[in-house]
Enzyme design. Structure first.
Site, mmCIF file in Angstrom:
data_model
loop_
_atom_site.group_PDB
_atom_site.id
_atom_site.type_symbol
_atom_site.label_atom_id
_atom_site.label_comp_id
_atom_site.label_asym_id
_atom_site.label_seq_id
_atom_site.Cartn_x
_atom_site.Cartn_y
_atom_site.Cartn_z
ATOM 1 N N ASP A 147 61.508 54.189 79.800
ATOM 2 C CA ASP A 147 60.536 53.111 79.874
ATOM 3 C C ASP A 147 60.804 52.153 78.705
ATOM 4 O OD1 ASP A 147 58.153 51.802 80.658
ATOM 5 O OD2 ASP A 147 56.914 53.105 79.437
ATOM 6 N N PHE B 9 53.581 52.218 87.432
ATOM 7 C CA PHE B 9 53.275 53.520 86.862
ATOM 8 C C PHE B 9 53.423 54.562 87.965
ATOM 9 C CE2 PHE B 9 50.946 57.137 85.315
ATOM 10 C CZ PHE B 9 51.446 57.221 84.029
ATOM 11 N N ARG C 9 52.056 66.341 88.453
ATOM 12 C CA ARG C 9 53.476 66.676 88.272
ATOM 13 C C ARG C 9 54.015 67.453 89.467
ATOM 14 N NH1 ARG C 9 54.757 65.810 82.752
ATOM 15 N NH2 ARG C 9 53.115 66.344 81.283
ATOM 16 N N GLU D 91 66.155 63.317 81.186
ATOM 17 C CA GLU D 91 64.783 62.795 81.140
ATOM 18 C C GLU D 91 64.313 62.404 82.539
ATOM 19 O OE1 GLU D 91 62.059 62.593 79.963
ATOM 20 O OE2 GLU D 91 61.803 61.236 78.275
ATOM 21 N N ASP D 92 63.018 62.405 82.745
ATOM 22 C CA ASP D 92 62.461 61.970 84.019
ATOM 23 C C ASP D 92 62.544 60.449 84.162
ATOM 24 O OD1 ASP D 92 60.596 61.538 81.978
ATOM 25 O OD2 ASP D 92 58.973 62.627 82.956
HETATM 26 P P1 IMP Z 1 59.743 55.704 76.571
HETATM 27 O O1 IMP Z 1 59.853 56.383 75.253
HETATM 28 O O2 IMP Z 1 58.793 54.549 76.522
HETATM 29 O O3 IMP Z 1 61.071 55.328 77.198
HETATM 30 O O4 IMP Z 1 58.956 56.649 77.532
HETATM 31 C C1 IMP Z 1 59.465 57.722 78.119
HETATM 32 C C2 IMP Z 1 58.350 58.668 78.513
HETATM 33 O O5 IMP Z 1 57.145 57.998 78.900
HETATM 34 C C3 IMP Z 1 58.775 59.416 79.720
HETATM 35 O O6 IMP Z 1 59.457 60.580 79.373
HETATM 36 C C4 IMP Z 1 57.479 59.715 80.420
HETATM 37 O O7 IMP Z 1 56.941 60.922 79.930
HETATM 38 C C5 IMP Z 1 56.564 58.597 80.040
HETATM 39 N N1 IMP Z 1 56.447 57.591 81.128
HETATM 40 C C6 IMP Z 1 56.959 56.357 81.156
HETATM 41 N N2 IMP Z 1 56.656 55.699 82.287
HETATM 42 C C7 IMP Z 1 55.934 56.567 83.030
HETATM 43 C C8 IMP Z 1 55.345 56.482 84.346
HETATM 44 O O8 IMP Z 1 55.445 55.488 85.075
HETATM 45 N N3 IMP Z 1 54.693 57.594 84.761
HETATM 46 C C9 IMP Z 1 54.573 58.720 84.007
HETATM 47 N N4 IMP Z 1 55.111 58.842 82.787
HETATM 48 C C10 IMP Z 1 55.794 57.773 82.296
HETATM 49 MG MG MG Z 2 58.905 62.547 79.587
#
Ligand code: IMP
Ligand code: MG
Length: 174
Positions: free
Chosen positions: A101, A150, A163, A97-98
């Site tokens: 969060d 962010f 991206r 994963e990138d």
């Molecule tokens: P989670 O399910 O809340 O852990 O979110 C994960 C996904 O939210 C990541 O794969 C990203 O696509 C997106 N995301 C979370 N934080 C950021 C950010 O700071 N910039 C861009 N995308 C984010």
């Molecule tokens: Mg993602």
């Protein structure tokens, strides 16, 4: 948006850390085959660079989920491209994963992937926003831990844009 962009990780810094991560993964798997399962779309840039630096038996696969709109997680995970059992069953999977969060995406995916009976599952993430967790989750391989910012670039988007930046930055609030 780009006028107020502050660089967090330069292209060189990213590539240097990704090389270390590839070595760390190789030390764990040695001669066993691994499947890098990239979580589309954001992780594709990271996955490709990680694989190119991985000196071992490896294959690539993809799963696509989405949860974000603009700067906010909607909280609900949508599975947009599912996995195929024949690519997962009996294999060593590394979910790539990138960014993590709230942790919801990984929680969802690590449970979802178990339906396909992999041999093992680990998680690998370039950025970890630890302070924002809603569900508890720790990745096995973490590139950098970051503050609650962010971020955009290197796969990370704001409404599908930015991206393609080769570095990771955040927007300064004035
Ligand atoms: P989670 O399910 O809340 O852990 O979110 C994960 C996904 O939210 C990541 O794969 C990203 O696509 C997106 N995301 C979370 N934080 C950021 C950010 O700071 N910039 C861009 N995308 C984010
Ligand atoms: Mg993602």
């Amino acid at each position: 948006m780009l006028e107020n962009l502050e660089i967090l990780f330069s292209e060189e810094k990213l590539q240097e850390r990704i090389k270390e991560m590839a070595l760390e993964i190789k030390r764990d798997y040695k001669d066993e085959e691994v499947i890098f399962c990239s979580v589309l779309k954001g992780a594709i840039f990271f996955t490709v660079d990680l694989m190119k630096k991985y000196d071992g038996d490896a294959k690539i696969d993809f799963v696509r989920v989405s949860s974000y709109e603009g700067e906010n997680s909607t909280g609900k995970i949508n599975l947009k491209i599912p996995l195929k059992k024949e690519n997962i069953e009996g294999k060593n999977i590394i979910l790539v994963e990138d960014i993590v969060d709230t942790g919801r995406t990984f929680k969802y995916l690590t449970e979802y992937i178990k339906e396909f009976n992999p041999k093992s599952v680990k998680t690998c993430v370039l950025l970890d926003k630890k302070a924002r967790r809603v569900v508890s989750f720790d990745a096995d391989y973490v590139g950098f831990t970051i503050d609650d910012l962010f971020v955009i670039g290197y796969g990370l988007d704001y409404d599908e844009k930015y991206r393609n930046l080769p570095y990771i930055g955040y927007v300064k609030s004035n």
